[in-house]
Design an enzyme around this catalytic site. Structure first.
Site, PDB file in Angstrom:
ATOM      1  N   ILE A  10      -8.657   3.173  10.987  1.00 15.32           N
ATOM      2  CA  ILE A  10      -7.553   2.151  11.201  1.00 15.32           C
ATOM      3  C   ILE A  10      -6.291   3.164  11.720  1.00 15.32           C
ATOM      4  O   ILE A  10      -5.693   3.806  11.078  1.00 15.32           O
ATOM      5  CB  ILE A  10      -7.137   1.554   9.800  1.00 15.32           C
ATOM      6  CG1 ILE A  10      -8.706   0.961   9.478  1.00 15.32           C
ATOM      7  CG2 ILE A  10      -6.133   0.470   9.894  1.00 15.32           C
ATOM      8  CD1 ILE A  10      -8.414   0.346   8.113  1.00 15.32           C
TER       9      ILE A  10
ATOM     10  N   LYS B  45      -7.974   2.911   2.523  1.00 17.28           N
ATOM     11  CA  LYS B  45      -7.380   3.522   3.895  1.00 17.28           C
ATOM     12  C   LYS B  45      -6.346   4.668   3.626  1.00 17.28           C
ATOM     13  O   LYS B  45      -5.259   4.528   2.904  1.00 17.28           O
ATOM     14  CB  LYS B  45      -6.450   2.537   4.580  1.00 17.28           C
ATOM     15  CG  LYS B  45      -5.859   3.075   5.890  1.00 17.28           C
ATOM     16  CD  LYS B  45      -4.749   2.116   6.835  1.00 17.28           C
ATOM     17  CE  LYS B  45      -4.260   2.869   7.850  1.00 17.28           C
ATOM     18  NZ  LYS B  45      -2.921   2.278   8.502  1.00 17.28           N
TER      19      LYS B  45
ATOM     20  N   SER C 249       1.882  -1.356   7.601  1.00 10.91           N
ATOM     21  CA  SER C 249       3.216  -0.718   7.845  1.00 10.91           C
ATOM     22  C   SER C 249       3.522  -0.850   9.402  1.00 10.91           C
ATOM     23  O   SER C 249       4.836  -1.139   9.532  1.00 10.91           O
ATOM     24  CB  SER C 249       3.047   0.732   7.779  1.00 10.91           C
ATOM     25  OG  SER C 249       2.651   1.073   6.453  1.00 10.91           O
ATOM     26  N   ASN C 250       2.627  -0.822  10.246  1.00  9.58           N
ATOM     27  CA  ASN C 250       3.059  -1.067  11.747  1.00  9.58           C
ATOM     28  C   ASN C 250       3.342  -2.732  11.830  1.00  9.58           C
ATOM     29  O   ASN C 250       4.065  -2.762  12.762  1.00  9.58           O
ATOM     30  CB  ASN C 250       1.942  -0.786  12.689  1.00  9.58           C
ATOM     31  CG  ASN C 250       1.757   0.793  12.552  1.00  9.58           C
ATOM     32  OD1 ASN C 250       2.296   1.359  13.566  1.00  9.58           O
ATOM     33  ND2 ASN C 250       0.872   1.564  11.978  1.00  9.58           N
TER      34      ASN C 250
END
Length: 310
Positions: free
Chosen positions: A217, A174, A49-50
């Site tokens: 993470i 995650k 996403s980042n």
């Protein structure tokens, strides 16, 4: 031979820097990857996403993974693991992303549930998707549960446990959902030697470790990787009081960072560490440190000061 789970430790979900014309700024992104590796993280997550995965085409994804892998290898960080985002709306496209990621140097695939037809994505359909992907995947898979980017789809602990037990290539998850109870249920049911359940935000790093997280993470590691590693060290040392104090700093900074968007994360990194600019690909915007409010800047600054002393 059974797939081996990712190593225990801190992983940075790397941002992708862009130039003014929205082309990938490889120089800044590779400088960022080097700073993370030099700081001691055990792995990087690319095109999550980042990393603005939905904004990158196939060729860009392949080029970026290869560039990062090659730079890390040249620097002597051959052991540093690469987890690459490969989620797509269909099994076919997801498997294609995974194949390309493997060819480019990835160690693991991070896969979101398909979210275009949200109303059709019940537990059975989602589990079927992951089983079908795992059956032909060329890489071990981590399930990525992030309701904020999948129209609210929130994969249950029951589903994750069933999937891990059904296919040995599903070796982790995650959990950006922030559900520590879910993390506890997964880590206490699946064997720690073969399945890695990761907390997905700095905001609950210490509680995640208590619940059996395989490290973290976390987006804030783009700013302060050493600080995350220090919290992990304090936890392993048994210094709970110091770990709680540092977690408080991380929680305030993570909350502040969540308000600035991906461009804001890049602006913070640019301001404090001297590379890249705070630009996202449209429709994401542009940010500078001057555009951020004082309360946001001060919370992040407190962690940056810790980072620069480590």
């Amino acid at each position: 031979m059974a797939a081996i789970k990712p190593r225990y430790g801190v992983y940075t979900p790397l941002v992708t820097f862009f130039n003014d014309d929205e082309s990938i700024d490889f120089e800044a992104t590779l400088s960022h990857a080097k700073r993370m590796a030099d700081s001691g993280v055990v792995g990087l997550v690319l095109q999550g996403s980042n990393g603005e995965a939905p904004h990158l085409d196939h060729d860009e994804r392949k080029a970026l993974v290869r560039a990062v892998r090659d730079r890390l290898n040249n620097l002597g960080y051959t052991h540093l693991q690469l987890i690459v985002g490969c989620g797509a709306a269909s099994v076919k496209e997801t498997v294609r992303y995974i194949s390309e990621a493997k060819e480019s140097g990835a160690d693991y695939a991070l896969v979101l549930p398909p979210a275009y037809w949200v109303a059709a994505m019940n537990a059975s359909v989602i589990e079927g998707f992951f089983c079908d992907v795992a059956a032909i995947s060329e890489l071990p898979i981590l399930i990525y549960n992030f309701p904020g980017v999948t129209g609210g789809i929130d994969i249950s602990s029951d589903s994750i446990i069933r999937l891990a037990q059904a296919d040995s290539k599903i070796i982790g998850c995650k959990l950006t959902c922030g559900n520590v109870g879910k993390l506890q249920r997964i880590s206490s049911t699946l064997p720690a030697e073969s399945f890695a359940a990761f907390g997905g935000k700095s905001d609950f790093f210490l509680p995640a470790l208590v619940a059996g997280s395989n490290g973290i993470i976390a987006a804030l590691a783009n700013v302060a990787p050493k600080t995350h590693i220090e919290l992990l060290r304090l936890w392993e040392k048994g210094d709970l009081k110091a770990a709680q104090a540092l977690q408080s700093r991380l929680s305030h900074a993570d909350w502040a960072l969540s308000k600035v968007g991906i461009a804001g994360v890049k602006a913070v990194v640019s301001h404090h560490f001297g590379y890249g600019i705070g630009k996202g690909r449209r429709p994401l915007g542009v940010a500078t440190i001057e555009s951020l409010s004082e309360d946001i800047v001060s919370s992040i600054q407190a962690v940056v000061e810790i980072e620069k002393k480590l």
